[in-house]
Write a protein that holds these residues in place. Structure first.
Motif, mmCIF file in Angstrom:
data_model
loop_
_atom_site.group_PDB
_atom_site.id
_atom_site.type_symbol
_atom_site.label_atom_id
_atom_site.label_comp_id
_atom_site.label_asym_id
_atom_site.label_seq_id
_atom_site.Cartn_x
_atom_site.Cartn_y
_atom_site.Cartn_z
ATOM 1 N N ARG A 78 -0.355 26.771 -5.526
ATOM 2 C CA ARG A 78 -0.114 26.698 -4.173
ATOM 3 C C ARG A 78 -0.492 25.525 -3.617
ATOM 4 N NH1 ARG A 78 1.320 30.681 -0.471
ATOM 5 N NH2 ARG A 78 0.396 30.339 1.849
ATOM 6 N N ASN A 79 0.624 24.679 -3.374
ATOM 7 C CA ASN A 79 0.222 23.466 -2.748
ATOM 8 C C ASN A 79 1.195 23.080 -1.295
ATOM 9 O OD1 ASN A 79 -1.060 21.691 -4.825
ATOM 10 N ND2 ASN A 79 0.335 22.927 -5.684
ATOM 11 N N GLU A 80 0.369 22.612 -0.204
ATOM 12 C CA GLU A 80 1.380 22.242 0.940
ATOM 13 C C GLU A 80 1.790 20.713 0.690
ATOM 14 O OE1 GLU A 80 -0.972 23.111 4.261
ATOM 15 O OE2 GLU A 80 -0.640 25.251 4.212
ATOM 16 N N GLY A 81 2.842 20.188 1.418
ATOM 17 C CA GLY A 81 3.219 18.980 1.077
ATOM 18 C C GLY A 81 2.794 18.024 2.222
ATOM 19 N N ASP A 82 1.680 18.331 3.130
ATOM 20 C CA ASP A 82 1.358 17.449 4.296
ATOM 21 C C ASP A 82 0.298 16.468 3.941
ATOM 22 O OD1 ASP A 82 -0.618 19.168 3.904
ATOM 23 O OD2 ASP A 82 -0.709 20.019 6.051
ATOM 24 N N THR A 83 -0.258 16.362 2.552
ATOM 25 C CA THR A 83 -1.087 15.206 2.177
ATOM 26 C C THR A 83 -0.384 14.337 1.068
ATOM 27 O OG1 THR A 83 -2.392 16.533 0.961
ATOM 28 C CG2 THR A 83 -2.930 16.371 2.960
ATOM 29 N N ASP A 84 -0.783 13.367 0.731
ATOM 30 C CA ASP A 84 -0.364 12.532 -0.321
ATOM 31 C C ASP A 84 -1.299 11.393 -0.966
ATOM 32 O OD1 ASP A 84 1.254 11.242 -2.194
ATOM 33 O OD2 ASP A 84 1.856 9.600 -0.605
ATOM 34 N N ARG A 85 -1.752 11.872 -2.276
ATOM 35 C CA ARG A 85 -2.677 11.044 -2.944
ATOM 36 C C ARG A 85 -2.127 9.808 -3.526
ATOM 37 N NH1 ARG A 85 -4.637 14.574 -8.077
ATOM 38 N NH2 ARG A 85 -2.559 14.941 -9.133
ATOM 39 N N ILE A 86 -0.890 9.782 -3.770
ATOM 40 C CA ILE A 86 -0.008 8.520 -4.434
ATOM 41 C C ILE A 86 -0.186 7.272 -3.416
ATOM 42 C CG2 ILE A 86 2.104 7.628 -5.381
ATOM 43 C CD1 ILE A 86 0.657 9.707 -6.949
ATOM 44 N N THR A 87 -0.292 7.699 -2.175
ATOM 45 C CA THR A 87 -0.367 6.506 -1.190
ATOM 46 C C THR A 87 -1.462 5.602 -1.477
ATOM 47 O OG1 THR A 87 0.787 7.539 0.553
ATOM 48 C CG2 THR A 87 -0.497 5.742 1.146
ATOM 49 N N ASP A 88 -2.558 6.129 -1.478
ATOM 50 C CA ASP A 88 -3.839 5.649 -1.920
ATOM 51 C C ASP A 88 -3.539 4.482 -3.343
ATOM 52 O OD1 ASP A 88 -5.107 6.883 0.133
ATOM 53 O OD2 ASP A 88 -6.144 8.401 -1.380
ATOM 54 N N LEU A 89 -3.056 5.166 -4.489
ATOM 55 C CA LEU A 89 -2.692 4.458 -5.515
ATOM 56 C C LEU A 89 -1.964 3.299 -5.412
ATOM 57 C CD1 LEU A 89 -3.528 4.540 -8.677
ATOM 58 C CD2 LEU A 89 -1.622 5.907 -9.126
ATOM 59 N N VAL A 90 -0.763 3.570 -4.770
ATOM 60 C CA VAL A 90 0.161 2.550 -4.277
ATOM 61 C C VAL A 90 -0.597 1.199 -3.559
ATOM 62 C CG1 VAL A 90 2.169 2.043 -2.654
ATOM 63 C CG2 VAL A 90 2.231 4.087 -4.152
ATOM 64 N N ILE A 91 -1.138 1.669 -2.670
ATOM 65 C CA ILE A 91 -2.128 0.621 -1.916
ATOM 66 C C ILE A 91 -2.985 -0.219 -2.992
ATOM 67 C CG2 ILE A 91 -3.506 -0.046 0.054
ATOM 68 C CD1 ILE A 91 -2.300 2.191 1.409
ATOM 69 N N LEU A 92 -3.596 0.573 -3.722
ATOM 70 C CA LEU A 92 -4.769 0.010 -4.434
ATOM 71 C C LEU A 92 -4.124 -0.718 -5.733
ATOM 72 C CD1 LEU A 92 -7.946 0.137 -5.331
ATOM 73 C CD2 LEU A 92 -7.490 2.133 -6.675
ATOM 74 N N GLN A 93 -2.998 -0.373 -6.070
ATOM 75 C CA GLN A 93 -2.426 -1.271 -7.198
ATOM 76 C C GLN A 93 -1.635 -2.395 -6.634
ATOM 77 O OE1 GLN A 93 -1.708 1.798 -10.640
ATOM 78 N NE2 GLN A 93 -0.253 2.144 -9.315
ATOM 79 N N ARG A 94 -1.634 -2.637 -5.321
ATOM 80 C CA ARG A 94 -0.802 -3.746 -4.753
ATOM 81 C C ARG A 94 0.544 -3.614 -4.923
ATOM 82 N NH1 ARG A 94 -3.750 -9.037 -6.399
ATOM 83 N NH2 ARG A 94 -3.343 -8.310 -8.344
ATOM 84 N N TRP A 95 1.140 -2.438 -4.712
ATOM 85 C CA TRP A 95 2.422 -2.332 -4.730
ATOM 86 C C TRP A 95 3.044 -3.169 -3.538
ATOM 87 C CZ3 TRP A 95 4.869 2.932 -6.725
ATOM 88 C CH2 TRP A 95 4.350 3.129 -7.966
ATOM 89 N N PRO A 96 4.198 -3.450 -3.151
ATOM 90 C CA PRO A 96 4.807 -4.233 -2.115
ATOM 91 C C PRO A 96 4.530 -3.293 -0.897
ATOM 92 C CG PRO A 96 6.445 -4.341 -3.847
ATOM 93 C CD PRO A 96 5.347 -3.368 -4.299
ATOM 94 N N PRO A 97 4.378 -3.808 0.354
ATOM 95 C CA PRO A 97 3.985 -3.057 1.527
ATOM 96 C C PRO A 97 5.094 -2.236 1.738
ATOM 97 C CG PRO A 97 3.436 -5.276 1.798
ATOM 98 C CD PRO A 97 3.913 -5.379 0.587
ATOM 99 N N ARG A 98 6.445 -2.477 1.500
ATOM 100 C CA ARG A 98 7.602 -1.515 1.940
ATOM 101 C C ARG A 98 7.338 -0.213 1.219
ATOM 102 N NH1 ARG A 98 9.695 -4.768 -2.280
ATOM 103 N NH2 ARG A 98 10.627 -3.443 -3.862
ATOM 104 N N THR A 99 6.564 -0.127 0.162
ATOM 105 C CA THR A 99 6.428 1.236 -0.710
ATOM 106 C C THR A 99 5.185 2.156 0.052
ATOM 107 O OG1 THR A 99 4.924 0.131 -2.356
ATOM 108 C CG2 THR A 99 7.189 0.179 -2.695
#
Length: 389
Positions: free
Chosen positions: A106-127
């Motif tokens: 059972r999961n709600e969709g109001d949080t996101d842990r991928i955002t942290d990984l995206v920023i940490l891996q220095r993906w482009p700011p648009r992502t």
């Protein structure tokens, strides 16, 4: 002022170091290989496997900051290990969002842990704030790997691409191919036109949901248990028109039923298991196995604990046998979920162990060929449109 400047420089250096080392540490933690005593490969299994055209319907290495043209000593998938495992075609999936505290029930969709990984891996700011842009970026990563590979990795986008590649592979098995998929269409951001844009970016298979309910309907791990929304039906119709393969791997049972009621083309379960050998929230009922077979679809069985319970080649073979008994030999395939936070007993270089497990379970050589790749290749070739002239 000088101390402040020095401090800022130190913070910048530490941040850059973290962007290089922390993602690798996380991947080593989440994408390890389970220590398992595997049955030694027989000569018959080695010889048969060397002549197969292996296809895996789902893996997630595009989420991680590895150069997939280089062999790594962690994670599960890269081009050298695909070639070592005799994988003719790997479906690469894009992950764009995953809830914090993710679980199977059972999961709600109001949080996101991928955002942290995206920023940490220095993906482009648009992502950083756009799920759609994360999908586009990952498509670009695979395309860039193919362009740099000097022919070792071919990106498959249409039927001619596939036929030409398979013709080349008749001459050498020291090459592999990739096709793009998406894990959850929350990356459409509620806009139907984004489906066409993602198709133009190269995506040819799309999962409707991931670990939470979204604008298209209910996830097997969500809150509602709902089927397709009105928007979800619009998306599935457009996918059918474009020849995008519908993947119901994480869909709620109600959504699976409603998709089967409306699609014209065969669907897939890119990675998962079956209730008959491993009860669980996302594994297929016998009725859904039967209906997917009648639809002409293919079910990719995985090698992790929640998919087959017994994490061994024998466990995979039992799940495959269950699908064969209900739907027929033409409807089972491989769906590893490599690099998707699973701990299988081998990485992609060790897929001959599945061949061994199938032979040990009594499957004949032709049946092994179908399961290990020919079923998936048939579906992909039928689904992929010829290129526009």
């Amino acid at each position: 002022m000088r101390k402040l400047f020095s401090g800022l420089v130190l913070l910048a250096v530490l941040a850059m170091a973290a962007s290089w080392f922390v993602p690798a540490l996380l991947e080593k933690r989440f994408n390890s290989v389970r220590e398992t005593q595997l049955e030694p490969l027989s000569t018959a299994a080695r010889l048969l496997h060397a002549g197969l055209r292996v296809v895996d319907l789902h893996a997630d290495p595009l989420l991680w900051n590895r150069d997939l043209l280089q062999r790594a000593d962690y994670g599960h998938t890269d081009v050298p290990r695909l070639i070592e495992g005799n994988v003719a075609l790997q479906v690469f999936s894009a992950v764009t969002k995953s809830p914090r505290g993710q679980n199977y029930e059972r999961n709600e969709g109001d949080t996101d842990r991928i955002t942290d990984l995206v920023i940490l891996q220095r993906w482009p700011p648009r992502t950083w704030s756009s799920l759609y842009e994360r999908a586009v970026f990952q498509a670009g990563k695979l395309r860039e790997f193919a362009e740099r590979s000097e022919g070792t990795l071919t990106l498959i986008e249409n039927r001619d691409d596939l036929d030409l590649y398979l013709s080349r592979r008749n001459e050498t098995t020291r090459i592999t191919a990739g096709m793009l998929s998406i894990e959850g269409l929350h990356c459409l951001e509620g806009r139907l036109e984004n489906l066409d844009r993602l198709h133009a970016a190269g995506y040819r298979m799309m999962g409707l949901t991931h670990f939470f309910d979204n604008e298209l309907g209910g996830s097997a791990h969500g809150i509602s248990g709902a089927g397709l929304t009105t928007f979800g039906r619009e998306v599935v119709r457009r996918m059918d028109e474009l020849g995008i393969i519908v993947d119901v791997a994480h869909a709620s049972p109600q959504m699976v039923t409603e998709v089967l009621d409306m699609v014209k083309n065969p669907i897939v379960v890119s990675h998962g298991g079956v209730q008959g050998t491993c009860p669980g929230p996302r594994n297929l009922s016998d009725e859904h196995v039967r209906r997917i077979g009648a639809n002409g679809g293919v079910i990719g069985i995985g090698y992790w604990d929640a998919a087959i319970c017994d994490v061994s080649p024998a466990g995979y073979a039992r799940a495959a046998r269950h699908v064969v008994d209900i739907a027929g030999i033409e409807h089972v395939a491989l769906g590893s979920d490599f690099d998707g936070a699973v701990q299988p007993p081998f990485d992609t270089s060790g897929l001959a162990h599945i061949t061994q497990g199938l032979l040990s379970a009594g499957f004949d050589e032709n049946q092994v060929r179908l399961i290990m790749g020919e079923n998936a290749l048939r579906l992909l070739r039928d689904a992929l449109h010829a290129p526009a002239r």
